[in-house]
Design a protein around this motif. Structure first.
Motif, PDB file in Angstrom:
ATOM      1  N   ASP B  26       6.940 -25.671  -5.344  1.00  0.00           N
ATOM      2  CA  ASP B  26       6.180 -26.922  -5.466  1.00  0.00           C
ATOM      3  C   ASP B  26       7.147 -28.070  -5.767  1.00  0.00           C
ATOM      4  O   ASP B  26       7.038 -29.156  -5.215  1.00  0.00           O
ATOM      5  N   GLU B  27       8.082 -27.771  -6.658  1.00  0.00           N
ATOM      6  CA  GLU B  27       9.030 -28.801  -7.089  1.00  0.00           C
ATOM      7  C   GLU B  27       9.939 -29.242  -5.943  1.00  0.00           C
ATOM      8  O   GLU B  27      10.201 -30.437  -5.763  1.00  0.00           O
ATOM      9  N   ILE B  28      10.422 -28.287  -5.165  1.00  0.00           N
ATOM     10  CA  ILE B  28      11.342 -28.665  -4.089  1.00  0.00           C
ATOM     11  C   ILE B  28      10.588 -28.971  -2.792  1.00  0.00           C
ATOM     12  O   ILE B  28      11.202 -29.318  -1.784  1.00  0.00           O
ATOM     13  N   GLY B  29       9.271 -28.842  -2.829  1.00  0.00           N
ATOM     14  CA  GLY B  29       8.464 -29.220  -1.674  1.00  0.00           C
ATOM     15  C   GLY B  29       8.585 -28.261  -0.494  1.00  0.00           C
ATOM     16  O   GLY B  29       8.539 -28.672   0.659  1.00  0.00           O
ATOM     17  N   LEU B  30       8.741 -26.968  -0.811  1.00  0.00           N
ATOM     18  CA  LEU B  30       8.816 -25.981   0.264  1.00  0.00           C
ATOM     19  C   LEU B  30       7.417 -25.465   0.579  1.00  0.00           C
ATOM     20  O   LEU B  30       6.652 -25.127  -0.327  1.00  0.00           O
ATOM     21  N   ASP B  31       7.106 -25.435   1.861  1.00  0.00           N
ATOM     22  CA  ASP B  31       5.791 -24.972   2.271  1.00  0.00           C
ATOM     23  C   ASP B  31       5.831 -23.450   2.442  1.00  0.00           C
ATOM     24  O   ASP B  31       6.319 -22.947   3.445  1.00  0.00           O
ATOM     25  N   ALA B  32       5.347 -22.735   1.444  1.00  0.00           N
ATOM     26  CA  ALA B  32       5.410 -21.272   1.505  1.00  0.00           C
ATOM     27  C   ALA B  32       4.269 -20.655   0.714  1.00  0.00           C
ATOM     28  O   ALA B  32       3.773 -21.244  -0.244  1.00  0.00           O
ATOM     29  N   ASP B  33       3.856 -19.471   1.151  1.00  0.00           N
ATOM     30  CA  ASP B  33       2.891 -18.698   0.383  1.00  0.00           C
ATOM     31  C   ASP B  33       3.658 -17.684  -0.455  1.00  0.00           C
ATOM     32  O   ASP B  33       4.551 -17.019   0.055  1.00  0.00           O
ATOM     33  N   VAL B  34       3.273 -17.570  -1.709  1.00  0.00           N
ATOM     34  CA  VAL B  34       3.944 -16.599  -2.572  1.00  0.00           C
ATOM     35  C   VAL B  34       2.950 -15.518  -2.989  1.00  0.00           C
ATOM     36  O   VAL B  34       1.850 -15.817  -3.424  1.00  0.00           O
ATOM     37  N   ASP B  35       3.376 -14.287  -2.822  1.00  0.00           N
ATOM     38  CA  ASP B  35       2.539 -13.173  -3.234  1.00  0.00           C
ATOM     39  C   ASP B  35       3.394 -12.179  -4.008  1.00  0.00           C
ATOM     40  O   ASP B  35       4.617 -12.233  -3.936  1.00  0.00           O
ATOM     41  N   ASN B  36       2.761 -11.265  -4.729  1.00  0.00           N
ATOM     42  CA  ASN B  36       3.557 -10.274  -5.448  1.00  0.00           C
ATOM     43  C   ASN B  36       3.089  -8.865  -5.110  1.00  0.00           C
ATOM     44  O   ASN B  36       1.936  -8.643  -4.746  1.00  0.00           O
ATOM     45  N   SER B  37       4.013  -7.913  -5.220  1.00  0.00           N
ATOM     46  CA  SER B  37       3.651  -6.520  -4.924  1.00  0.00           C
ATOM     47  C   SER B  37       4.648  -5.582  -5.573  1.00  0.00           C
ATOM     48  O   SER B  37       5.606  -6.020  -6.210  1.00  0.00           O
ATOM     49  N   ASN B  38       4.430  -4.294  -5.414  1.00  0.00           N
ATOM     50  CA  ASN B  38       5.430  -3.349  -5.898  1.00  0.00           C
ATOM     51  C   ASN B  38       6.441  -3.064  -4.782  1.00  0.00           C
ATOM     52  O   ASN B  38       6.223  -3.456  -3.629  1.00  0.00           O
ATOM     53  N   ILE B  39       7.515  -2.395  -5.137  1.00  0.00           N
ATOM     54  CA  ILE B  39       8.606  -2.209  -4.187  1.00  0.00           C
ATOM     55  C   ILE B  39       8.183  -1.405  -2.961  1.00  0.00           C
ATOM     56  O   ILE B  39       8.517  -1.751  -1.843  1.00  0.00           O
ATOM     57  N   SER B  40       7.395  -0.369  -3.199  1.00  0.00           N
ATOM     58  CA  SER B  40       7.088   0.508  -2.058  1.00  0.00           C
ATOM     59  C   SER B  40       6.268  -0.193  -0.973  1.00  0.00           C
ATOM     60  O   SER B  40       6.415   0.114   0.205  1.00  0.00           O
ATOM     61  N   THR B  41       5.396  -1.118  -1.375  1.00  0.00           N
ATOM     62  CA  THR B  41       4.628  -1.809  -0.340  1.00  0.00           C
ATOM     63  C   THR B  41       5.350  -3.038   0.189  1.00  0.00           C
ATOM     64  O   THR B  41       4.902  -3.655   1.148  1.00  0.00           O
ATOM     65  N   ALA B  42       6.479  -3.389  -0.434  1.00  0.00           N
ATOM     66  CA  ALA B  42       7.181  -4.615  -0.046  1.00  0.00           C
ATOM     67  C   ALA B  42       7.854  -4.484   1.315  1.00  0.00           C
ATOM     68  O   ALA B  42       8.007  -5.458   2.050  1.00  0.00           O
ATOM     69  N   LYS B  43       8.211  -3.263   1.637  1.00  0.00           N
ATOM     70  CA  LYS B  43       9.040  -3.056   2.820  1.00  0.00           C
ATOM     71  C   LYS B  43       8.363  -3.523   4.108  1.00  0.00           C
ATOM     72  O   LYS B  43       8.989  -4.126   4.969  1.00  0.00           O
ATOM     73  N   ASN B  44       7.087  -3.239   4.222  1.00  0.00           N
ATOM     74  CA  ASN B  44       6.387  -3.608   5.450  1.00  0.00           C
ATOM     75  C   ASN B  44       5.407  -4.752   5.245  1.00  0.00           C
ATOM     76  O   ASN B  44       4.333  -4.795   5.819  1.00  0.00           O
ATOM     77  N   SER B  45       5.799  -5.664   4.391  1.00  0.00           N
ATOM     78  CA  SER B  45       4.867  -6.720   4.021  1.00  0.00           C
ATOM     79  C   SER B  45       4.871  -7.882   5.005  1.00  0.00           C
ATOM     80  O   SER B  45       3.982  -8.718   4.994  1.00  0.00           O
TER      81      SER B  45
END
Lengths: 166, 92
Positions: B26-45
Protein backbone atom coordinates in the motif's frame (compact mmCIF):
# COMPACT_ATOMS: atom_id res chain seq x y z
CA UNK A 1 -8.57 -4.36 21.34
CA UNK A 2 -5.38 -5.84 22.76
CA UNK A 3 -6.73 -5.38 26.28
CA UNK A 4 -9.67 -7.65 25.41
CA UNK A 5 -7.43 -10.54 24.40
CA UNK A 6 -4.74 -10.04 27.00
CA UNK A 7 -6.33 -9.73 30.41
CA UNK A 8 -5.03 -10.35 33.91
CA UNK A 9 -5.90 -14.04 33.47
CA UNK A 10 -3.89 -14.47 30.24
CA UNK A 11 -0.57 -13.03 31.36
CA UNK A 12 2.38 -14.41 33.31
CA UNK A 13 5.44 -12.20 33.70
CA UNK A 14 8.98 -13.17 34.62
CA UNK A 15 8.53 -16.96 34.51
CA UNK A 16 11.55 -19.19 34.97
CA UNK A 17 11.83 -22.00 32.44
CA UNK A 18 14.63 -24.39 31.54
CA UNK A 19 14.16 -24.47 27.78
CA UNK A 20 11.87 -23.59 24.87
CA UNK A 21 9.64 -26.60 25.41
CA UNK A 22 8.95 -25.59 28.96
CA UNK A 23 8.28 -22.06 27.76
CA UNK A 24 5.64 -23.30 25.32
CA UNK A 25 4.15 -25.59 27.97
CA UNK A 26 3.86 -22.76 30.44
CA UNK A 27 2.48 -20.42 27.83
CA UNK A 28 0.01 -23.04 26.64
CA UNK A 29 -1.09 -23.79 30.18
CA UNK A 30 -2.43 -20.24 30.34
CA UNK A 31 -4.67 -20.97 27.35
CA UNK A 32 -5.77 -24.20 28.99
CA UNK A 33 -6.51 -22.52 32.30
CA UNK A 34 -8.75 -20.10 30.43
CA UNK A 35 -10.58 -23.00 28.81
CA UNK A 36 -9.51 -21.92 25.34
CA UNK A 37 -7.85 -25.23 24.42
CA UNK A 38 -7.73 -28.91 25.27
CA UNK A 39 -4.49 -30.10 26.86
CA UNK A 40 -3.41 -31.83 23.63
CA UNK A 41 -3.07 -28.45 21.93
CA UNK A 42 0.04 -27.73 24.02
CA UNK A 43 1.79 -30.85 22.76
CA UNK A 44 0.75 -29.93 19.25
CA UNK A 45 2.43 -26.52 19.62
CA UNK A 46 5.66 -28.22 20.69
CA UNK A 47 5.39 -30.75 17.87
CA UNK A 48 4.96 -27.91 15.42
CA UNK A 49 8.36 -26.47 16.35
CA UNK A 50 10.01 -29.89 16.33
CA UNK A 51 8.46 -30.60 12.98
CA UNK A 52 8.63 -27.27 11.16
CA UNK A 53 11.34 -25.45 13.07
CA UNK A 54 11.66 -22.31 15.12
CA UNK A 55 10.18 -19.99 12.53
CA UNK A 56 7.60 -19.03 15.13
CA UNK A 57 10.24 -16.66 16.50
CA UNK A 58 8.87 -13.99 14.20
CA UNK A 59 10.84 -11.03 15.46
CA UNK A 60 13.93 -10.79 17.70
CA UNK A 61 13.14 -12.09 21.17
CA UNK A 62 9.52 -12.98 20.50
CA UNK A 63 7.95 -16.35 19.71
CA UNK A 64 4.39 -16.99 18.56
CA UNK A 65 3.64 -20.66 19.23
CA UNK A 66 0.41 -22.10 17.88
CA UNK A 67 -1.03 -25.28 16.43
CA UNK A 68 -3.74 -26.14 13.97
CA UNK A 69 -7.32 -25.46 15.13
CA UNK A 70 -8.23 -29.16 14.96
CA UNK A 71 -5.52 -29.97 17.52
CA UNK A 72 -7.80 -28.99 20.37
CA UNK A 73 -8.47 -25.29 20.07
CA UNK A 74 -11.85 -24.35 21.52
CA UNK A 75 -11.96 -20.61 20.94
CA UNK A 76 -9.79 -17.82 19.62
CA UNK A 77 -7.41 -16.66 22.28
CA UNK A 78 -3.98 -15.34 23.23
CA UNK A 79 -1.65 -15.75 26.16
CA UNK A 80 1.39 -13.75 27.07
CA UNK A 81 4.37 -15.18 28.92
CA UNK A 82 7.58 -13.31 29.58
CA UNK A 83 10.71 -15.08 30.78
CA UNK A 84 13.05 -14.03 33.51
CA UNK A 85 15.94 -15.48 31.57
CA UNK A 86 15.55 -15.79 27.80
CA UNK A 87 15.81 -19.21 26.15
CA UNK A 88 16.85 -20.27 22.67
CA UNK A 89 14.27 -21.74 20.32
CA UNK A 90 16.76 -22.56 17.57
CA UNK A 91 16.33 -19.53 15.34
CA UNK A 92 19.57 -18.31 13.84
CA UNK A 93 18.79 -14.61 14.07
CA UNK A 94 15.88 -13.98 16.42
CA UNK A 95 17.01 -16.01 19.44
CA UNK A 96 17.05 -15.77 22.41
CA UNK A 97 13.36 -15.48 23.24
CA UNK A 98 12.10 -13.37 26.08
CA UNK A 99 8.43 -13.07 25.14
CA UNK A 100 6.14 -15.98 24.25
CA UNK A 101 2.72 -15.16 22.85
CA UNK A 102 0.73 -18.31 22.19
CA UNK A 103 -2.49 -18.23 20.30
CA UNK A 104 -5.28 -20.59 19.46
CA UNK A 105 -7.77 -20.25 16.67
CA UNK A 106 -11.16 -21.92 16.54
CA UNK A 107 -10.95 -22.18 12.77
CA UNK A 108 -8.85 -21.01 9.84
CA UNK A 109 -10.26 -17.53 9.49
CA UNK A 110 -11.98 -16.10 12.54
CA UNK A 111 -8.72 -15.31 14.33
CA UNK A 112 -7.64 -12.89 11.63
CA UNK A 113 -8.94 -9.88 13.48
CA UNK A 114 -7.19 -10.92 16.69
CA UNK A 115 -3.84 -11.48 14.98
CA UNK A 116 -4.22 -8.32 12.99
CA UNK A 117 -4.55 -6.31 16.17
CA UNK A 118 -1.64 -8.16 17.71
CA UNK A 119 0.51 -7.51 14.64
CA UNK A 120 -0.36 -3.84 14.69
CA UNK A 121 0.72 -3.69 18.32
CA UNK A 122 3.95 -5.65 17.81
CA UNK A 123 4.96 -3.63 14.76
CA UNK A 124 5.95 -0.82 17.06
CA UNK A 125 9.27 -1.94 18.54
CA UNK A 126 8.60 0.31 21.47
CA UNK A 127 5.73 -1.96 22.49
CA UNK A 128 7.80 -5.13 22.11
CA UNK A 129 10.61 -3.62 24.14
CA UNK A 130 8.17 -2.56 26.79
CA UNK A 131 6.79 -6.09 27.15
CA UNK A 132 10.31 -7.50 27.37
CA UNK A 133 11.10 -5.28 30.33
CA UNK A 134 7.87 -4.83 32.26
CA UNK A 135 7.61 -6.75 35.52
CA UNK A 136 4.31 -5.47 36.84
CA UNK A 137 1.15 -6.96 35.43
CA UNK A 138 -0.82 -3.98 36.64
CA UNK A 139 1.43 -1.63 34.71
CA UNK A 140 1.23 -3.80 31.63
CA UNK A 141 -2.58 -3.93 31.72
CA UNK A 142 -2.64 -0.16 32.03
CA UNK A 143 -0.25 0.03 29.08
CA UNK A 144 -2.56 -2.13 26.92
CA UNK A 145 -5.55 -0.07 27.94
CA UNK A 146 -3.80 3.16 27.16
CA UNK A 147 -2.61 1.74 23.81
CA UNK A 148 -6.17 0.74 22.94
CA UNK A 149 -7.47 4.16 23.87
CA UNK A 150 -4.69 6.14 22.29
CA UNK A 151 -4.04 4.08 19.17
CA UNK A 152 -0.70 4.22 17.45
CA UNK A 153 0.23 7.68 18.56
CA UNK A 154 0.10 6.64 22.18
CA UNK A 155 3.20 7.94 23.93
CA UNK A 156 2.50 6.49 27.33
CA UNK A 157 5.09 8.58 29.07
CA UNK A 158 3.85 7.69 32.55
CA UNK A 159 4.34 3.96 32.62
CA UNK A 160 7.05 3.78 29.98
CA UNK A 161 10.35 2.86 31.51
CA UNK A 162 13.64 4.14 30.26
CA UNK A 163 14.65 2.59 26.97
CA UNK A 164 18.18 3.85 26.99
CA UNK A 165 20.51 1.70 25.01
CA UNK A 166 17.76 0.22 22.85
CA UNK B 1 0.52 -9.49 -9.30
CA UNK B 2 -0.12 -12.19 -6.74
CA UNK B 3 1.98 -12.37 -3.59
CA UNK B 4 1.87 -15.29 -1.21
CA UNK B 5 3.22 -15.32 2.34
CA UNK B 6 3.95 -18.76 3.72
CA UNK B 7 4.81 -20.46 6.98
CA UNK B 8 4.63 -23.91 8.48
CA UNK B 9 0.96 -23.95 9.45
CA UNK B 10 -0.26 -21.21 7.17
CA UNK B 11 -2.28 -19.42 9.82
CA UNK B 12 0.03 -17.64 12.25
CA UNK B 13 3.32 -16.23 11.09
CA UNK B 14 2.26 -16.10 7.46
CA UNK B 15 -0.86 -14.19 8.41
CA UNK B 16 1.16 -11.62 10.31
CA UNK B 17 3.62 -11.39 7.44
CA UNK B 18 0.72 -10.95 5.05
CA UNK B 19 -0.58 -7.99 7.02
CA UNK B 20 2.80 -6.32 7.00
CA UNK B 21 3.35 -7.03 3.31
CA UNK B 22 -0.06 -5.50 2.64
CA UNK B 23 1.00 -2.36 4.51
CA UNK B 24 4.21 -2.21 2.52
CA UNK B 25 2.63 -2.59 -0.90
CA UNK B 26 0.00 0.00 0.00
CA UNK B 27 2.82 2.32 0.97
CA UNK B 28 4.83 1.84 -2.21
CA UNK B 29 1.69 1.77 -4.35
CA UNK B 30 2.13 -1.72 -5.76
CA UNK B 31 -0.98 -3.27 -7.22
CA UNK B 32 -0.95 -6.80 -5.83
CA UNK B 33 -3.11 -9.31 -4.03
CA UNK B 34 -1.60 -10.80 -0.90
CA UNK B 35 -2.62 -14.15 0.46
CA UNK B 36 -1.14 -16.55 2.99
CA UNK B 37 -0.77 -20.32 3.08
CA UNK B 38 1.37 -23.14 4.35
CA UNK B 39 4.45 -24.34 2.50
CA UNK B 40 2.97 -27.48 1.03
CA UNK B 41 0.16 -25.67 -0.76
CA UNK B 42 2.42 -22.78 -1.79
CA UNK B 43 4.11 -24.67 -4.55
CA UNK B 44 1.18 -24.77 -6.92
CA UNK B 45 -0.46 -21.57 -5.86
CA UNK B 46 0.18 -19.65 -9.06
CA UNK B 47 1.74 -16.79 -7.10
CA UNK B 48 4.20 -14.39 -8.75
CA UNK B 49 6.18 -13.90 -5.58
CA UNK B 50 6.49 -15.74 -2.29
CA UNK B 51 7.56 -14.20 1.01
CA UNK B 52 8.60 -16.37 3.91
CA UNK B 53 10.80 -16.46 6.96
CA UNK B 54 14.49 -17.17 6.41
CA UNK B 55 13.84 -20.33 8.31
CA UNK B 56 11.97 -21.76 5.36
CA UNK B 57 14.64 -21.01 2.80
CA UNK B 58 15.56 -24.67 2.38
CA UNK B 59 11.98 -25.84 2.15
CA UNK B 60 11.33 -23.29 -0.59
CA UNK B 61 14.34 -24.23 -2.61
CA UNK B 62 13.47 -25.48 -6.06
CA UNK B 63 10.29 -23.42 -6.30
CA UNK B 64 9.87 -21.85 -9.69
CA UNK B 65 8.32 -18.79 -8.10
CA UNK B 66 10.74 -16.09 -6.87
CA UNK B 67 11.12 -16.25 -3.10
CA UNK B 68 11.99 -13.43 -0.74
CA UNK B 69 12.92 -14.37 2.80
CA UNK B 70 12.85 -12.06 5.79
CA UNK B 71 14.27 -12.59 9.26
CA UNK B 72 12.10 -10.14 11.17
CA UNK B 73 8.41 -10.39 10.27
CA UNK B 74 7.64 -7.21 12.13
CA UNK B 75 10.21 -5.08 10.36
CA UNK B 76 8.40 -3.36 7.52
CA UNK B 77 11.58 -1.61 6.42
CA UNK B 78 13.23 -4.96 5.75
CA UNK B 79 10.14 -6.20 3.90
CA UNK B 80 9.92 -2.98 1.91
CA UNK B 81 13.53 -2.88 0.80
CA UNK B 82 13.46 -6.54 -0.23
CA UNK B 83 10.27 -6.11 -2.25
CA UNK B 84 11.69 -2.99 -3.87
CA UNK B 85 14.91 -4.82 -4.76
CA UNK B 86 12.82 -7.56 -6.31
CA UNK B 87 10.78 -5.10 -8.36
CA UNK B 88 13.90 -3.30 -9.55
CA UNK B 89 15.47 -6.53 -10.66
CA UNK B 90 12.29 -7.43 -12.41
CA UNK B 91 12.39 -4.06 -14.14
CA UNK B 92 9.09 -2.62 -12.94
Amino acid sequence: MISEYLTKDNIILGAEVADWKEAIKKSGSILEANDLIEAEYIDAMIEMVKDKGAYIVITPGLALPHARPEKGAKENGLSLLTLKEPVNFGHSKNDPVKVVISFCAADDSSHTQMLSELAEFLKDKKNVNYIKEVDSKKELLAYFKSYDEGGESNEDSNSMRSRSGQ
Amino acid sequence: MKILTVCGAGQGSSLILKMNVQDVIDEIGLDADVDNSNISTAKNSGADLILAGEFHEDALEGFEVPVITVSDFMDNEEIKSKIQDFLEEKGE
